[in-house]
Design a protein around this motif. Structure first.
Motif, PDB file in Angstrom:
ATOM      1  N   ARG A   1      27.202   0.017  56.804  1.00 32.78           N
ATOM      2  CA  ARG A   1      28.221   0.109  57.860  1.00 32.78           C
ATOM      3  C   ARG A   1      29.206   1.213  57.489  1.00 32.78           C
ATOM      4  O   ARG A   1      29.375   1.543  56.322  1.00 32.78           O
ATOM      5  CB  ARG A   1      28.948  -1.232  58.031  1.00 32.78           C
ATOM      6  N   THR A   2      29.837   1.771  58.524  1.00 28.53           N
ATOM      7  CA  THR A   2      30.869   2.784  58.334  1.00 28.53           C
ATOM      8  C   THR A   2      32.158   2.320  59.007  1.00 28.53           C
ATOM      9  O   THR A   2      32.122   1.605  60.012  1.00 28.53           O
ATOM     10  CB  THR A   2      30.433   4.143  58.918  1.00 28.53           C
ATOM     11  N   GLU A   3      33.288   2.757  58.468  1.00 30.52           N
ATOM     12  CA  GLU A   3      34.602   2.423  59.011  1.00 30.52           C
ATOM     13  C   GLU A   3      35.479   3.668  58.973  1.00 30.52           C
ATOM     14  O   GLU A   3      35.377   4.476  58.049  1.00 30.52           O
ATOM     15  CB  GLU A   3      35.270   1.297  58.198  1.00 30.52           C
TER      16      GLU A   3
ATOM     17  N   VAL B   1      29.822  -0.271  52.216  1.00 29.98           N
ATOM     18  CA  VAL B   1      30.494   0.195  53.430  1.00 29.98           C
ATOM     19  C   VAL B   1      31.234   1.471  53.061  1.00 29.98           C
ATOM     20  O   VAL B   1      31.994   1.494  52.081  1.00 29.98           O
ATOM     21  CB  VAL B   1      31.464  -0.865  53.974  1.00 29.98           C
TER      22      VAL B   1
ATOM     23  N   GLN C   1      24.404  -2.316  48.401  1.00 30.85           N
ATOM     24  CA  GLN C   1      24.671  -2.184  49.829  1.00 30.85           C
ATOM     25  C   GLN C   1      26.184  -2.069  50.011  1.00 30.85           C
ATOM     26  O   GLN C   1      26.932  -2.965  49.600  1.00 30.85           O
ATOM     27  CB  GLN C   1      24.127  -3.382  50.600  1.00 30.85           C
TER      28      GLN C   1
ATOM     29  N   THR D   1      31.821  -3.042  48.413  1.00 30.42           N
ATOM     30  CA  THR D   1      30.422  -3.372  48.150  1.00 30.42           C
ATOM     31  C   THR D   1      30.084  -4.696  48.816  1.00 30.42           C
ATOM     32  O   THR D   1      30.795  -5.697  48.625  1.00 30.42           O
ATOM     33  CB  THR D   1      30.158  -3.455  46.639  1.00 30.42           C
ATOM     34  N   VAL D   2      29.020  -4.701  49.593  1.00 27.54           N
ATOM     35  CA  VAL D   2      28.557  -5.929  50.252  1.00 27.54           C
ATOM     36  C   VAL D   2      27.604  -6.684  49.340  1.00 27.54           C
ATOM     37  O   VAL D   2      27.730  -7.903  49.154  1.00 27.54           O
ATOM     38  CB  VAL D   2      27.882  -5.584  51.597  1.00 27.54           C
TER      39      VAL D   2
ATOM     40  N   ILE E   1      23.747   2.460  52.680  1.00 33.09           N
ATOM     41  CA  ILE E   1      24.883   2.327  53.584  1.00 33.09           C
ATOM     42  C   ILE E   1      24.513   1.359  54.706  1.00 33.09           C
ATOM     43  O   ILE E   1      23.526   1.581  55.419  1.00 33.09           O
ATOM     44  CB  ILE E   1      25.279   3.701  54.151  1.00 33.09           C
TER      45      ILE E   1
END
Length: 276
Positions: A147-149, A180, A178, A162-163, A145
């Protein structure tokens, strides 16, 4: 013509039997080998060999060869894994170049996409496939993880996008993805409850004790008040009650001089009144 006698048709060879096949020699030795084949010769000293010891040496050599083969397989798999990881990074680079506006304007976007499809095809032959995790709960073994939103109506730790793409290699994880994820909903602020009121029958020690109010200071007695007190006749209750007079506080020097002058004037007026 008459038939030849039976004795004439029989093989006159001394080594042949009645059915025409060679028979064993009379001395009891083994039959002669077939044409083109040699008899297996027994090496000298075979009778003196310890078969149990020789079999143990063979097992030891087989175990050594098996260990070396296992190490070679592990080394080859590690090299293959490293190579596949490099190819996955090449796929990342091709994907980033495909988003470059200048290269797309120059007409290189189609070539980059074709190269990437070919690379992914070769990776698929090696049992390497990309992960598809959108909408799934983030697994620590598969995802990282970044980042979170806040997303209303979505369960916490659900993969939103997906980053960096992750990859499987057979049943193993070649590279974690990786992603979000959705952040948990903020907790509501607690309401401030009023102070609890003491119940009926509560102990008086639990209730707060009010502080005593300061007593007012007695005013200094003036000469007029002293004359008025002398003019009032004492009653029977006053005669029987003990006299407890509070000592007046010392007045400042200026007040004492003013009080003395007033008392002197009152005394003079009283004497003049008596003369009359």
């Amino acid at each position: 013509m008459t038939d030849a006698p039976a004795e004439a048709r029989t093989d006159s060879s001394p080594d042949a039997s009645a059915d025409g096949r060679p028979h064993a020699p009379a001395d009891g030795s083994a039959a002669a080998p077939l044409d083109g084949h040699r008899r297996l010769e027994i090496p000298p000293g075979v009778e003196d060999v310890d078969l149990e010891e020789a079999f143990g040496r063979l097992l030891f050599r087989a175990s050594l060869l098996g260990g070396k083969l296992t190490e070679q397989k592990q080394a080859a798999r590690a090299e293959q894994r490293e190579l596949l990881g490099i190819l996955v990074e090449v796929d990342d680079a091709l994907a980033a170049l495909g988003l470059d506006g200048e290269l797309v304007a120059l007409g290189r976007g189609a070539g980059l996409e074709a190269t990437r499809r070919r690379l992914l095809g070769q990776l698929a032959k090696a049992k390497v496939r990309p992960m598809r995790l959108e909408g799934m709960t983030a697994d620590p073994d598969l995802t990282e993880i970044v980042r979170t939103e806040h997303r209303p109506g979505v369960a916490p730790e659900t993969v939103l996008r997906t980053v960096v793409t992750g990859f499987f290699w057979g049943d193993e994880v070649l590279r974690r993805a990786q992603v979000v994820v959705a952040a948990p909903e903020p907790e509501p602020e607690p309401d401030l409850a009023p102070d609890p009121q003491p119940e009926d029958g509560a102990a008086e020690a639990d209730l707060p004790v009010p502080l005593p109010e300061p007593e007012p200071e007695p005013e200094p007695e003036t000469p007029e008040a002293a004359e008025a007190a002398e003019a009032v006749p004492p009653t029977i209750a006053d005669a029987t009650a003990p006299v407890t007079r509070d000592q007046p506080k010392a007045a400042p020097p200026r007040a004492r001089r003013r009080g003395g002058a007033v008392a002197k004037q009152a005394k003079q007026a009283k004497q003049a009144k008596r003369k009359k």
